[in-house]
Design a protein around this motif. Structure first.
Motif, PDB file in Angstrom:
ATOM      1  N   THR A  45      64.532  74.180  14.511  1.00 57.80           N
ATOM      2  CA  THR A  45      64.944  75.584  14.516  1.00 57.80           C
ATOM      3  C   THR A  45      66.353  75.675  13.941  1.00 57.80           C
ATOM      4  N   ILE A  46      66.579  76.719  13.174  1.00 60.03           N
ATOM      5  CA  ILE A  46      67.897  77.001  12.603  1.00 60.03           C
ATOM      6  C   ILE A  46      68.278  78.420  13.001  1.00 60.03           C
ATOM      7  N   CYS A  47      69.537  78.769  12.820  1.00 58.98           N
ATOM      8  CA  CYS A  47      69.978  80.141  13.073  1.00 58.98           C
ATOM      9  C   CYS A  47      69.787  80.949  11.796  1.00 58.98           C
ATOM     10  N   ALA A  48      69.113  82.067  11.938  1.00 58.32           N
ATOM     11  CA  ALA A  48      68.867  82.916  10.781  1.00 58.32           C
ATOM     12  C   ALA A  48      68.811  84.366  11.244  1.00 58.32           C
ATOM     13  N   GLY A  49      69.192  85.258  10.360  1.00 55.54           N
ATOM     14  CA  GLY A  49      69.100  86.670  10.677  1.00 55.54           C
ATOM     15  C   GLY A  49      70.271  87.467  10.151  1.00 55.54           C
ATOM     16  N   PHE A  50      70.342  88.694  10.606  1.00 50.64           N
ATOM     17  CA  PHE A  50      71.304  89.674  10.117  1.00 50.64           C
ATOM     18  C   PHE A  50      72.446  89.837  11.103  1.00 50.64           C
ATOM     19  N   CYS A  51      73.655  89.861  10.596  1.00 54.91           N
ATOM     20  CA  CYS A  51      74.850  90.156  11.397  1.00 54.91           C
ATOM     21  C   CYS A  51      75.609  91.295  10.731  1.00 54.91           C
ATOM     22  N   MET A  52      76.129  92.202  11.545  1.00 53.38           N
ATOM     23  CA  MET A  52      76.908  93.315  11.003  1.00 53.38           C
ATOM     24  C   MET A  52      78.178  92.787  10.345  1.00 53.38           C
ATOM     25  N   THR A  53      78.464  93.308   9.174  1.00 56.27           N
ATOM     26  CA  THR A  53      79.656  92.922   8.424  1.00 56.27           C
ATOM     27  C   THR A  53      80.370  94.186   7.993  1.00 56.27           C
ATOM     28  N   THR A  73      75.216  82.095  13.094  1.00 57.02           N
ATOM     29  CA  THR A  73      75.579  80.693  13.226  1.00 57.02           C
ATOM     30  C   THR A  73      75.219  80.179  14.613  1.00 57.02           C
ATOM     31  N   TYR A  74      75.373  78.883  14.799  1.00 59.15           N
ATOM     32  CA  TYR A  74      74.998  78.253  16.062  1.00 59.15           C
ATOM     33  C   TYR A  74      75.934  78.639  17.202  1.00 59.15           C
ATOM     34  N   LYS A  75      75.357  79.024  18.323  1.00 61.35           N
ATOM     35  CA  LYS A  75      76.116  79.193  19.557  1.00 61.35           C
ATOM     36  C   LYS A  75      75.970  77.905  20.368  1.00 61.35           C
ATOM     37  N   GLU A  76      74.729  77.432  20.452  1.00 58.48           N
ATOM     38  CA  GLU A  76      74.418  76.178  21.139  1.00 58.48           C
ATOM     39  C   GLU A  76      73.434  75.402  20.283  1.00 58.48           C
ATOM     40  N   MET A  77      73.699  74.102  20.123  1.00 58.91           N
ATOM     41  CA  MET A  77      72.755  73.269  19.370  1.00 58.91           C
ATOM     42  C   MET A  77      72.747  71.869  19.954  1.00 58.91           C
ATOM     43  N   LEU A  78      71.697  71.154  19.645  1.00 57.15           N
ATOM     44  CA  LEU A  78      71.612  69.755  20.026  1.00 57.15           C
ATOM     45  C   LEU A  78      71.067  68.995  18.826  1.00 57.15           C
ATOM     46  N   TYR A  79      71.254  67.690  18.844  1.00 56.44           N
ATOM     47  CA  TYR A  79      70.758  66.855  17.753  1.00 56.44           C
ATOM     48  C   TYR A  79      69.589  66.030  18.243  1.00 56.44           C
ATOM     49  N   ALA A 100      68.715  74.370  16.719  1.00 55.75           N
ATOM     50  CA  ALA A 100      69.384  75.549  17.279  1.00 55.75           C
ATOM     51  C   ALA A 100      68.759  75.895  18.621  1.00 55.75           C
ATOM     52  N   VAL A 101      69.606  75.977  19.651  1.00 52.76           N
ATOM     53  CA  VAL A 101      69.156  76.390  20.976  1.00 52.76           C
ATOM     54  C   VAL A 101      69.401  77.892  21.132  1.00 52.76           C
ATOM     55  N   SER A 102      70.584  78.336  20.695  1.00 52.01           N
ATOM     56  CA  SER A 102      70.905  79.765  20.695  1.00 52.01           C
ATOM     57  C   SER A 102      71.847  80.049  19.531  1.00 52.01           C
ATOM     58  N   CYS A 103      71.880  81.314  19.123  1.00 55.26           N
ATOM     59  CA  CYS A 103      72.655  81.705  17.946  1.00 55.26           C
ATOM     60  C   CYS A 103      73.583  82.867  18.281  1.00 55.26           C
ATOM     61  N   LYS A 104      74.568  83.078  17.410  1.00 59.12           N
ATOM     62  CA  LYS A 104      75.508  84.179  17.570  1.00 59.12           C
ATOM     63  C   LYS A 104      75.980  84.639  16.202  1.00 59.12           C
ATOM     64  N   CYS A 105      76.529  85.813  16.152  1.00 63.67           N
ATOM     65  CA  CYS A 105      77.194  86.291  14.947  1.00 63.67           C
ATOM     66  C   CYS A 105      78.661  85.915  15.083  1.00 63.67           C
ATOM     67  N   GLY A 106      79.179  85.206  14.105  1.00 61.59           N
ATOM     68  CA  GLY A 106      80.574  84.777  14.164  1.00 61.59           C
ATOM     69  C   GLY A 106      81.017  84.208  12.836  1.00 61.59           C
ATOM     70  N   LYS A 107      82.212  83.669  12.839  1.00 57.31           N
ATOM     71  CA  LYS A 107      82.766  83.054  11.631  1.00 57.31           C
ATOM     72  C   LYS A 107      81.996  81.788  11.305  1.00 57.31           C
ATOM     73  N   TYR A 112      79.702  72.239  10.601  1.00 61.44           N
ATOM     74  CA  TYR A 112      78.287  72.025  10.891  1.00 61.44           C
ATOM     75  C   TYR A 112      77.359  73.058  10.261  1.00 61.44           C
ATOM     76  N   SER A 113      77.883  73.924   9.416  1.00 58.02           N
ATOM     77  CA  SER A 113      77.051  74.943   8.773  1.00 58.02           C
ATOM     78  C   SER A 113      77.299  75.000   7.278  1.00 58.02           C
ATOM     79  N   ASP A 114      76.254  75.356   6.547  1.00 59.27           N
ATOM     80  CA  ASP A 114      76.380  75.620   5.122  1.00 59.27           C
ATOM     81  C   ASP A 114      76.680  77.105   4.986  1.00 59.27           C
ATOM     82  N   CYS A 115      77.877  77.442   4.547  1.00 61.51           N
ATOM     83  CA  CYS A 115      78.323  78.829   4.527  1.00 61.51           C
ATOM     84  C   CYS A 115      78.024  79.543   3.217  1.00 61.51           C
TER      85      CYS A 115
END
Length: 130
Positions: A45-53, A73-79, A100-107, A112-115
């Motif tokens: 699982t990855i974090c995906a979706g729309f965030c307000m900008t 982006t990731y709020k909580e993840m494990l490997y 991805a365990v949980s996700c959030k909108c953030g910087k 750990y992310s491809d921006c």
């Protein structure tokens, strides 16, 4: 009763347009090593979706806190670690990947992310899949 219904409907429509839709999403990673005989398809699982900008044409007139470039982006993840089949003894046959365990909108954190959001088709196998 009628004005309450209209106001509730307008509030619902307004909120649904501004709500963030960032959540874990199923994704398949294809992994292969040059020395190994097979390609491995891994479900994760990855974090995906729309965030307000918020971005303004008047960037020089506003404080940086008024501008927001949030990404999903990731709020909580494990490997987890997978074993790539068909590897010779001198090769390390393990591959670790994020879940991805949980996700959030953030910087976006480049640790750990491809921006960059470019569609590059590299997620495929060139060897037989196992």
């Amino acid at each position: 009763m009628r004005p309450f219904f209209v106001m509730s409907l307008l509030f619902g429509l307004t909120f649904s347009q501004t709500a963030s839709l960032c959540a874990p999403s199923e994704y398949i990673i294809h992994v292969e090593k040059r020395e190994c005989a097979y390609c491995l398809a891994i479900n994760t699982t990855i974090c995906a979706g729309f965030c307000m900008t918020r971005d303004s044409n008047g960037k020089k007139l506003l404080l940086k806190s008024a501008l927001s470039q949030n990404v999903c982006t990731y709020k909580e993840m494990l490997y987890q670690t997978a074993l790539i089949p068909g590897c010779p003894h001198h090769t390390i046959p393990y591959y670790s990947y994020p879940v991805a365990v949980s996700c959030k909108c953030g910087k976006c954190n480049t640790d750990y992310s491809d921006c960059v959001h470019e569609k590059v088709r590299t997620n495929y196998c060139t060897k037989p899949q196992k």
